[in-house]
Structures are given as structure tokens and as C-alpha cells.
Design a protein around this motif. Structure first.
Motif, short mmCIF file in Angstrom:
data_model
loop_
_atom_site.label_atom_id
_atom_site.label_comp_id
_atom_site.label_asym_id
_atom_site.label_seq_id
_atom_site.Cartn_x
_atom_site.Cartn_y
_atom_site.Cartn_z
N PRO A 1 -4.65 8.40 24.12
CA PRO A 1 -4.39 9.85 24.11
C PRO A 1 -3.09 10.21 23.16
O PRO A 1 -3.18 11.28 22.52
CB PRO A 1 -3.89 9.67 25.90
N THR B 1 -5.83 15.27 26.89
CA THR B 1 -5.88 16.35 26.09
C THR B 1 -4.63 17.28 26.15
O THR B 1 -4.18 17.94 25.32
CB THR B 1 -7.07 16.99 25.52
N SER C 1 -9.75 10.78 22.92
CA SER C 1 -9.97 10.92 24.55
C SER C 1 -10.73 9.42 24.75
O SER C 1 -11.73 9.01 23.99
CB SER C 1 -11.03 11.86 24.67
N THR D 1 0.19 12.55 26.71
CA THR D 1 -0.42 12.96 25.52
C THR D 1 0.94 13.02 24.55
O THR D 1 0.92 13.03 23.26
CB THR D 1 -0.97 14.23 25.44
#
Length: 277
Positions: free
Chosen positions: A57, A203, A62, A210
Motif C-alpha cells: 500500500p 488506497t 493493492s 497509505t
């Protein structure tokens, strides 16, 4: 028509894709018949061996939740992963060994509340139910008996389960107070549920995975974490050591946390590391 023949249940979790022998070699365990003791040994071996980490990530990838891909990454490439990867792998291992497993979802920090995106497991063996969770960062070393008031020391940090009207709550004792780690019920999830959760966690800009590097390792009475640029060692007696890791030292630091990246990924992580939040 033969009504005595039971319908074949499709293997929606693709457990046949698991390389069970390679997994057991990775965590240093043998095939054993299902038992509470064998479950605890396997759970602990997994947590001690396979890191919790968010490299994919962080790099804008992903993580695949296909079991063959998880096996390739966590077992054969000797990487780590986060909750879906760890617990999907562990659930498949347990089912291949003959355990009754229910894949579930949990809400992290339910008093705030956090998102209902964590994955945990209910495992039934020897007539009893257990909370199993090898993918909650660096928190749960051994499965917990699933009953109201259940308490278990997790590598030096006491944990407690309490029953609620619609499920359960996991607490951790810190500074003399029980703090809620997550809340969950026993509603079974489907593969697509984790695909949706995974998309958000991997995401979304507000996801904790992230914007900065996260690597966690749990051992007896010490939890080591690389969060952003800070390497932290938390001890069960409440003391803490904290240092800043320079980009040039990143590879050695990751190796000390049992994570040895290939050179290309290490360079990408180092570039991302200097600009992380």
C-alpha cells in the motif's frame, strides 16, 4: 434421486491453492491433529515468524487477496503483509488441517469509532470457540478463549474479551485501564467483503497504511514498531525506546524486523520513505 448424497460445497476461499508444507516449514511447525494446544502453537509461530507490514500500500499497490498470491508473498518470498493477507492465509492453513473456521470483520477503536475493516477469525476446536488473529499488528500472540470475561496475557500485555448485545469487544490493559482494541460479531464474511475492505485500506488517503511505513513485530515482553521514520520498542513494563531511522539505515532496520526486501523494492520504499506523512 439419491437424497442421501450431500451437496458439494464450493471452495470459495480456494484453500487448495495453499502450499501447506511450505507454510509449515516457514513457521517451523509440523502437521498435527486439531487441538487447542496445536492451535496455540501454530498461532504463536505465525506471529513470531511473519512480519506485519504495509510495503505494498505504501508503494501504491493493492495487495492481492488471491490465496496463491498471498502464499507466494508471505511464504515463498518471505515477506509480510497486513490483516487480510495474514488471516486469509492462516484461515486456509487451519481449514486444511481440519479446524472449523469462521472469517469475520471487526471495527478498530470502536469507542472513536474506527472503520469496520479489520479481519479476525473464530476457530472451533475441542468443543470450544477461540478468537484467532495473527494479523492485528503486533498485539495478539495466542488465540483467546471466546467467552465473556476471558483474559489472556499476550506476550506481557493482558487482553480481555467481553460480550456485548451484538457481539464481542477485545480490550488491552494499558496504564491500569482496559482500552477497547476492536469490536466484532460472528457474522461470516465472503471473499468480496474483504475485496471491498482491502480496496479502502490500500488506497484511501485517510487509511493508516497509505501515507507512511508501518512494520510491527511482537516477541516476549517487547513490541518493536517502525512507524514512519521512528523505530519504537515498547516494553511490557511500560518503558519505551524511540529513535529516528535515517534513509541510509532503512534496509538494515527492516532486516532487524525480519523483513528483507529485494533491492528494487527497497529503493522504492526509500524514495517513498523520505516523503511520507
Amino acid at each position: 434421486m439419491d437424497t442421501t448424497t450431500k451437496p458439494v460445497t464450493p471452495d470459495v476461499w480456494n484453500t487448495a491453492e495453499l502450499d501447506l508444507d511450505a507454510y509449515l516449514a516457514r513457521v517451523g511447525q509440523r502437521r498435527e491433529a486439531p487441538s487447542a494446544a496445536a492451535l496455540a502453537a501454530l498461532h504463536e509461530a505465525h506471529v513470531r515468524t511473519i512480519p506485519f507490514e504495509n510495503i505494498d500500500p505504501l508503494l501504491g499497490r493493492s495487495p492481492s487477496l488471491d490465496l496463491a498470491d498471498i502464499t507466494a508473498k508471505l511464504v515463498h518470498r518471505r515477506r509480510g503483509g497486513y490483516c487480510y493477507e495474514h488471516n486469509l492465509l492462516f484461515a486456509a492453513v487451519l481449514e486444511r488441517l481440519g479446524y472449523d473456521v469462521n472469517r469475520q470483520a471487526a471495527r478498530v477503536q470502536p469507542d472513536h469509532p474506527g472503520p469496520n475493516t479489520h479481519m479476525n477469525l473464530r476457530v472451533r476446536v475441542d468443543g470450544d470457540d477461540y478468537l484467532a488473529d495473527v494479523g492485528f499488528g503486533a498485539s495478539i500472540m495466542r488465540p483467546m478463549p471466546l467467552y465473556d470475561g476471558s483474559e489472556l496475557d499476550q506476550a506481557g500485555w493482558p487482553h480481555r474479551l467481553t460480550a456485548e448485545e451484538r457481539g464481542w469487544r477485545l480490550h488491552r490493559l494499558k496504564d491500569g485501564e482496559w482500552n477497547a482494541e476492536y469490536a466484532f460479531d460472528e457474522a461470516p464474511q465472503h471473499p468480496v467483503d474483504y475485496e471491498v475492505f482491502n480496496h479502502y485500506v490500500a488506497t484511501h488517503p485517510r487509511s493508516p497504511f497509505t501515507g507512511r511505513l508501518v512494520v510491527m513485530r511482537l516477541s516476549d515482553r517487547v513490541c518493536r514498531k517502525l512507524i514512519g521514520e521512528h523505530l519504537v520498542a515498547e516494553y511490557a513494563d511500560g518503558t519505551e525506546e524511540k529513535s529516528t531511522v535515517a534513509p541510509a539505515d532503512l534496509g538494515a532496520t527492516l532486516r532487524s524486523l525480519d523483513l528483507d526486501l529485494d533491492p528494487a523494492d527497497l529503493e522504492l520504499v526509500r524514495e517513498r520513505y523520505t516523503g511520507q506523512k
